[in-house]
Design an enzyme around this catalytic site. Structure first.
Site, short mmCIF file in Angstrom:
data_model
loop_
_atom_site.label_atom_id
_atom_site.label_comp_id
_atom_site.label_asym_id
_atom_site.label_seq_id
_atom_site.Cartn_x
_atom_site.Cartn_y
_atom_site.Cartn_z
N GLU A 1 0.81 -1.21 0.00
CA GLU A 1 0.00 0.00 0.00
C GLU A 1 0.85 1.28 0.00
O GLU A 1 0.56 2.24 0.70
CB GLU A 1 -1.00 0.01 1.15
CG GLU A 1 -2.23 0.86 0.83
CD GLU A 1 -3.41 0.66 1.77
OE1 GLU A 1 -3.87 1.67 2.31
OE2 GLU A 1 -3.87 -0.49 1.91
N TYR B 1 -6.49 5.11 -8.96
CA TYR B 1 -5.99 4.62 -7.69
C TYR B 1 -4.92 3.57 -7.94
O TYR B 1 -5.17 2.54 -8.58
CB TYR B 1 -7.13 4.02 -6.84
CG TYR B 1 -6.65 3.46 -5.52
CD1 TYR B 1 -6.58 4.28 -4.40
CD2 TYR B 1 -6.26 2.14 -5.40
CE1 TYR B 1 -6.14 3.80 -3.18
CE2 TYR B 1 -5.81 1.64 -4.19
CZ TYR B 1 -5.74 2.48 -3.09
OH TYR B 1 -5.29 1.99 -1.90
N GLU C 1 -1.16 1.55 -6.31
CA GLU C 1 -0.27 1.22 -5.19
C GLU C 1 0.98 0.55 -5.73
O GLU C 1 1.03 0.14 -6.89
CB GLU C 1 -0.96 0.25 -4.21
CG GLU C 1 -2.19 0.79 -3.53
CD GLU C 1 -2.81 -0.25 -2.60
OE1 GLU C 1 -2.18 -1.32 -2.38
OE2 GLU C 1 -3.93 -0.01 -2.11
N HIS D 1 -1.87 -7.94 -2.33
CA HIS D 1 -2.77 -7.10 -1.55
C HIS D 1 -4.09 -7.12 -2.32
O HIS D 1 -4.25 -6.44 -3.33
CB HIS D 1 -2.25 -5.66 -1.42
CG HIS D 1 -3.20 -4.75 -0.68
ND1 HIS D 1 -3.19 -3.39 -0.82
CD2 HIS D 1 -4.20 -5.04 0.20
CE1 HIS D 1 -4.14 -2.85 -0.06
NE2 HIS D 1 -4.77 -3.84 0.57
N ASP E 1 -1.42 -9.09 2.34
CA ASP E 1 -2.75 -8.76 2.86
C ASP E 1 -3.79 -9.44 1.98
O ASP E 1 -4.19 -8.91 0.96
CB ASP E 1 -2.93 -7.24 2.88
CG ASP E 1 -4.29 -6.81 3.40
OD1 ASP E 1 -5.08 -7.69 3.80
OD2 ASP E 1 -4.58 -5.59 3.37
N ASP F 1 -3.97 -10.85 7.15
CA ASP F 1 -2.65 -11.12 6.57
C ASP F 1 -2.29 -12.58 6.72
O ASP F 1 -2.46 -13.17 7.79
CB ASP F 1 -1.62 -10.22 7.24
CG ASP F 1 -1.97 -8.74 7.11
OD1 ASP F 1 -1.56 -8.15 6.11
OD2 ASP F 1 -2.68 -8.21 7.98
N HIS G 1 -3.02 -2.27 10.10
CA HIS G 1 -2.50 -3.63 10.15
C HIS G 1 -1.25 -3.69 11.01
O HIS G 1 -0.43 -2.76 10.98
CB HIS G 1 -2.10 -4.13 8.75
CG HIS G 1 -3.24 -4.38 7.82
ND1 HIS G 1 -3.64 -5.64 7.45
CD2 HIS G 1 -4.05 -3.52 7.17
CE1 HIS G 1 -4.66 -5.54 6.60
NE2 HIS G 1 -4.92 -4.27 6.42
#
Length: 285
Positions: A55, A95, A97, A152, A186, A231, A271
């Site tokens: 992230e 968006y 990451e 993720h 994740d 996770d 997390h």
């Protein structure tokens, strides 16, 4: 005699490998600008020989190199203590990451990297953030090399994406000559995102050749109001499974370690880091 045993145990411990994953929620310049937040992140990384960071959302691409500078300032040597590899920015629309791996250079080196393309026939774009796969070498451990497939997932698509990791594994195992695999990150594999009835439809779970190192009750969420095994760590390969220390999985509760309030802890992430240990190589004779 006691000193010899102490040195032997210390030396042996140093040769084992601590592998971690950490979803540092919305990591970017904002977190770097807060010393108390940055300190917790740096301490979390320094506990590990190899860490997957998820992230990373800095569009400028400046925050992560700055993080590495802060981290390596803690160590004095001819070369930086930690190196890293980082993916391109991944996402379907605006968006995006990045995945990154931070590794202690005296313990780990990178053999190869591979950005999974996610362009299968009749199943295009299964992942919101395609795995950035890295093949590592670690001469001091029982397994001298291993591949890590990070993920993720998008929470609403967690079932599909976890299942698709099976295809990623097959693709990578054909590409690289390795039998030692770690699939980690994740998964969002809890708290409604993966209903119990769906587990039987997830190939990564139903195929008994994969060992789920983490169970469904391991809480990796910071919020006290939730208990979610988001996770996960999954292993594949007989040598890889044998090399991981039984019971070595732990969640690094930085909230408790630093005496933080829930609000202060959530400023770091929602997390906790998840870690496990790979055994040091056995001595001959």
């Amino acid at each position: 005699m006691h000193l010899f045993l102490f040195l032997l145990l210390s030396f042996g411990g140093a040769l084992s490998l601590r592998i971690c994953s950490f979803n540092i929620r919305s990591f970017g310049e904002n977190k770097l600008s807060k010393p108390e937040v940055l300190n917790v992140i740096l301490e979390s990384i320094a506990r590990c020989d190899l860490m997957l960071v998820m992230e990373i959302k800095d569009a400028k691409g400046e925050a992560f190199p700055q993080l590495m500078t802060h981290l390596n300032r803690r160590y004095k040597g001819r070369r930086p203590e930690y190196g890293f590899v980082i993916s391109q920015r991944l996402g379907r629309k605006s968006y995006k990451e990045q995945y990154a791996f931070i590794y202690r250079q005296r313990s780990v080196s990178v053999k190869s990297v591979y950005q999974y393309p996610d362009m299968q026939t009749e199943d295009v774009d299964a992942f919101a953030r395609e795995p950035y796969v890295v093949w590592f070498s670690s001469p001091t451990t029982e397994v001298k090399e291993f591949v890590i497939i990070p993920i993720h997932t998008t929470p609403e698509a967690a079932v599909k994406e976890i299942d698709e990791l099976y295809d990623v594994f097959q693709n990578v195992s054909q590409r690289w000559q390795s039998e030692n695999f770690i699939i980690m990150g994740d998964f969002n594999a809890a708290c409604g995102y993966v209903p119990k009835r769906e587990w039987r439809n997830i190939r990564l779970r139903s195929d008994t050749k994969f060992l789920w190192l983490t169970d469904d009750k391991l809480d990796t969420s910071v919020k006290q109001s939730t208990s979610c095994a988001y996770d996960r760590v999954v292993l594949h390969g007989e040598k890889m499974i044998q090399a991981v220390k039984v019971g070595s999985v732990d969640v690094y509760d930085f909230k408790q370690v630093f005496g933080l309030t829930e609000q202060e802890a959530l400023a770091v992430s929602d997390h906790f880091p998840l870690c496990f240990t790979v055994n040091a190589a056995r001595r001959s004779g």
